[in-house]
Design a protein around this motif. Sequence first.
Motif, mmCIF file in Angstrom:
data_model
loop_
_atom_site.group_PDB
_atom_site.id
_atom_site.type_symbol
_atom_site.label_atom_id
_atom_site.label_comp_id
_atom_site.label_asym_id
_atom_site.label_seq_id
_atom_site.Cartn_x
_atom_site.Cartn_y
_atom_site.Cartn_z
ATOM 1 N N ASP A 1 -75.435 2.742 -45.783
ATOM 2 C CA ASP A 1 -75.096 1.341 -46.047
ATOM 3 C C ASP A 1 -76.380 0.593 -46.435
ATOM 4 N N LYS A 2 -76.643 0.564 -47.728
ATOM 5 C CA LYS A 2 -77.906 -0.010 -48.224
ATOM 6 C C LYS A 2 -77.945 -1.535 -48.118
ATOM 7 N N GLU A 3 -76.768 -2.148 -48.024
ATOM 8 C CA GLU A 3 -76.717 -3.612 -47.959
ATOM 9 C C GLU A 3 -77.150 -4.138 -46.585
ATOM 10 N N HIS A 4 -76.736 -3.442 -45.534
ATOM 11 C CA HIS A 4 -76.989 -3.940 -44.179
ATOM 12 C C HIS A 4 -78.163 -3.247 -43.490
ATOM 13 N N ILE A 5 -78.575 -2.098 -44.003
ATOM 14 C CA ILE A 5 -79.673 -1.347 -43.382
ATOM 15 C C ILE A 5 -80.906 -1.423 -44.279
ATOM 16 N N ALA A 6 -81.849 -2.262 -43.878
ATOM 17 C CA ALA A 6 -83.101 -2.403 -44.630
ATOM 18 C C ALA A 6 -84.000 -1.199 -44.347
ATOM 19 N N PRO A 7 -84.897 -0.847 -45.282
ATOM 20 C CA PRO A 7 -85.840 0.237 -45.022
ATOM 21 C C PRO A 7 -86.635 0.036 -43.726
ATOM 22 N N PRO B 1 -93.883 2.463 -29.589
ATOM 23 C CA PRO B 1 -93.575 1.036 -29.705
ATOM 24 C C PRO B 1 -93.573 0.622 -31.175
ATOM 25 N N PHE B 2 -92.757 -0.386 -31.513
ATOM 26 C CA PHE B 2 -92.685 -0.856 -32.893
ATOM 27 C C PHE B 2 -92.964 -2.350 -32.943
ATOM 28 N N ILE B 3 -93.819 -2.744 -33.902
ATOM 29 C CA ILE B 3 -94.206 -4.151 -34.076
ATOM 30 C C ILE B 3 -93.826 -4.583 -35.485
ATOM 31 N N MET B 4 -93.036 -5.640 -35.604
ATOM 32 C CA MET B 4 -92.641 -6.153 -36.918
ATOM 33 C C MET B 4 -93.538 -7.334 -37.289
ATOM 34 N N GLY B 5 -94.455 -7.094 -38.245
ATOM 35 C CA GLY B 5 -95.425 -8.125 -38.630
ATOM 36 C C GLY B 5 -94.980 -9.002 -39.778
ATOM 37 N N ALA B 6 -93.788 -8.758 -40.333
ATOM 38 C CA ALA B 6 -93.217 -9.608 -41.386
ATOM 39 C C ALA B 6 -91.974 -10.297 -40.828
ATOM 40 N N PRO B 7 -91.395 -11.241 -41.578
ATOM 41 C CA PRO B 7 -90.214 -11.952 -41.048
ATOM 42 C C PRO B 7 -88.894 -11.225 -41.266
ATOM 43 N N HIS C 1 -74.889 -4.588 -36.959
ATOM 44 C CA HIS C 1 -76.115 -4.734 -36.167
ATOM 45 C C HIS C 1 -75.859 -5.013 -34.690
ATOM 46 N N GLY C 2 -74.576 -5.099 -34.315
ATOM 47 C CA GLY C 2 -74.235 -5.512 -32.950
ATOM 48 C C GLY C 2 -74.421 -4.441 -31.891
ATOM 49 N N THR C 3 -74.256 -3.178 -32.280
ATOM 50 C CA THR C 3 -74.423 -2.086 -31.311
ATOM 51 C C THR C 3 -75.194 -0.945 -31.966
ATOM 52 N N LEU C 4 -75.804 -0.131 -31.136
ATOM 53 C CA LEU C 4 -76.566 1.022 -31.631
ATOM 54 C C LEU C 4 -75.640 1.993 -32.373
ATOM 55 N N ALA C 5 -74.464 2.227 -31.822
ATOM 56 C CA ALA C 5 -73.516 3.157 -32.454
ATOM 57 C C ALA C 5 -73.133 2.678 -33.857
ATOM 58 N N ALA C 6 -72.896 1.374 -33.994
ATOM 59 C CA ALA C 6 -72.514 0.810 -35.303
ATOM 60 C C ALA C 6 -73.664 0.928 -36.300
ATOM 61 N N MET C 7 -74.893 0.673 -35.827
ATOM 62 C CA MET C 7 -76.053 0.764 -36.722
ATOM 63 C C MET C 7 -76.278 2.208 -37.174
ATOM 64 N N THR D 1 -85.170 -6.855 -38.571
ATOM 65 C CA THR D 1 -85.431 -5.441 -38.276
ATOM 66 C C THR D 1 -85.152 -5.129 -36.821
ATOM 67 N N VAL D 2 -86.038 -5.601 -35.939
ATOM 68 C CA VAL D 2 -85.842 -5.317 -34.511
ATOM 69 C C VAL D 2 -85.208 -6.491 -33.767
ATOM 70 N N ASP D 3 -84.945 -7.570 -34.484
ATOM 71 C CA ASP D 3 -84.343 -8.741 -33.831
ATOM 72 C C ASP D 3 -82.819 -8.702 -33.938
ATOM 73 N N ILE D 4 -82.267 -7.523 -33.646
ATOM 74 C CA ILE D 4 -80.804 -7.349 -33.656
ATOM 75 C C ILE D 4 -80.404 -6.575 -32.390
ATOM 76 N N PRO D 5 -79.209 -6.873 -31.853
ATOM 77 C CA PRO D 5 -78.793 -6.227 -30.604
ATOM 78 C C PRO D 5 -78.843 -4.693 -30.654
ATOM 79 N N ALA D 6 -78.565 -4.092 -31.806
ATOM 80 C CA ALA D 6 -78.588 -2.626 -31.914
ATOM 81 C C ALA D 6 -79.980 -2.077 -31.597
ATOM 82 N N MET D 7 -81.022 -2.758 -32.087
ATOM 83 C CA MET D 7 -82.398 -2.310 -31.827
ATOM 84 C C MET D 7 -82.806 -2.575 -30.378
ATOM 85 N N TRP D 8 -82.300 -3.672 -29.817
ATOM 86 C CA TRP D 8 -82.591 -3.936 -28.399
ATOM 87 C C TRP D 8 -82.014 -2.819 -27.541
ATOM 88 N N GLU D 9 -80.814 -2.396 -27.916
ATOM 89 C CA GLU D 9 -80.156 -1.304 -27.193
ATOM 90 C C GLU D 9 -80.976 -0.012 -27.322
#
Length: 435
Positions: free
Chosen positions: A195-201, A215-221, A181-187, A224-232
Amino acid sequence: MKATNVKPAEGKLGVLVVGLGAVSSTFMTGVLMARKGLAKPVGSMTQYDKIRVGKGADKKYLKYADIVPMATLDDIVFGAWDVYPANAYESAINCEVLKERDINPVKDELEAIKPMKAAFDHNYAKRLDGENVMVGKTRWEMVEQLREDIRNFKKEAGVDRVVVLWAASTEVYVPVDENVHGTLAAMEAAMKADDKEHIAPSMCYAYAALTEGAPFIMGAPNTTVDIPAMWELSEKTGMPISGKDFKTGQTLVKSGFAPIIGTRCLGLSGWFSTNILGNRDGLVLDEPANFRTKEVSKLSTLESILVPEEQPDLYTDYYHKVRINYYPPRNDNKEGWDNIDIFGWMGYPMQIKINFLCRDSILAAPLCLDLVLLSDLAARAGRHGIQRFLSFFLKSPMHDYTKGEVPVNHLFQQYVMLKNAIREMGGYEADEEID
């Protein structure tokens, strides 16, 4: 309205909702009823709140749409994905949040909202077992299918812009793994390696949305988007992201009441929160692995408001406990109890009890509307990455924990952030400070 750099809200706004359950069917019905003049969008900041702009003789209190160019309720076109094939009308009836008489006037419009097949993994929500799902697809194939769904919806619905909103169930807890989850390339590599363990639907939905310029809004806890890869990715695509977890009942009370204790310099010994709720949300959260995701979100609120390091005499070593109990008879009408043990002058103990009998979807629906309209506004204003000004609406606001950033959970500080962002986008001075 002042001249601003925000692009006008021209054309239709597509709102693609992940999950067509109690929250989203209530949200959709309310919007459709409100634009017919048959209901009021009570609880929506974008429809009711007024913000001061200017000072002294120039001071005025204006609605958001008078400060910044906002999409209207008439602009919205709905679409959805869900694991169950029921259309929005059937879902609204089945969920039993709203009375039939409040659904039937928009029956035709709701029936036309038929969910697309969900990108779903049973291991992430073991209590759900719908048949309207993508079968046999790898994570990357899910992404590709979701991107195609967004493009098709945009074309068929004739919308100019799209916002994607997660209003589906809480997934099992996914710890952040720097290697994935650290970089976009890794994700992306993990998605392509299935990778079903680290990549949630939910990550597939977020990736597809941002890549398609939504734009994407995460309404559950969910993680998902609270990882550096998604910020990138959000920086790369120039799209805003926000999350996580709609702040509806108990946490809304906590983020508003904890400041009373802190401002009054009273001490805290413990805060015990427990809930009972039914509906699909309660069913999913009855699974320990899914509850863990919610628990992390709900526990995070208090610790950044009543900070031990700032007031060691008052907030060192208090006990904070959160419980959620599935109780089917309540359906959507959840009940939150808070027992708060405080102490005052010379350390003498006192107690506060709060009993909030709330309707989860009735509180969540206006949040959905506000998050959608404000995310669309942010995109047109060229704002990308984490939208901290939307923290007001969320239990566990996104923040850059890699740099030691502490999220703002104090409701009234969050409100200042929201007002300042609207002022700035409207060409006014952001003139309130967060103390």
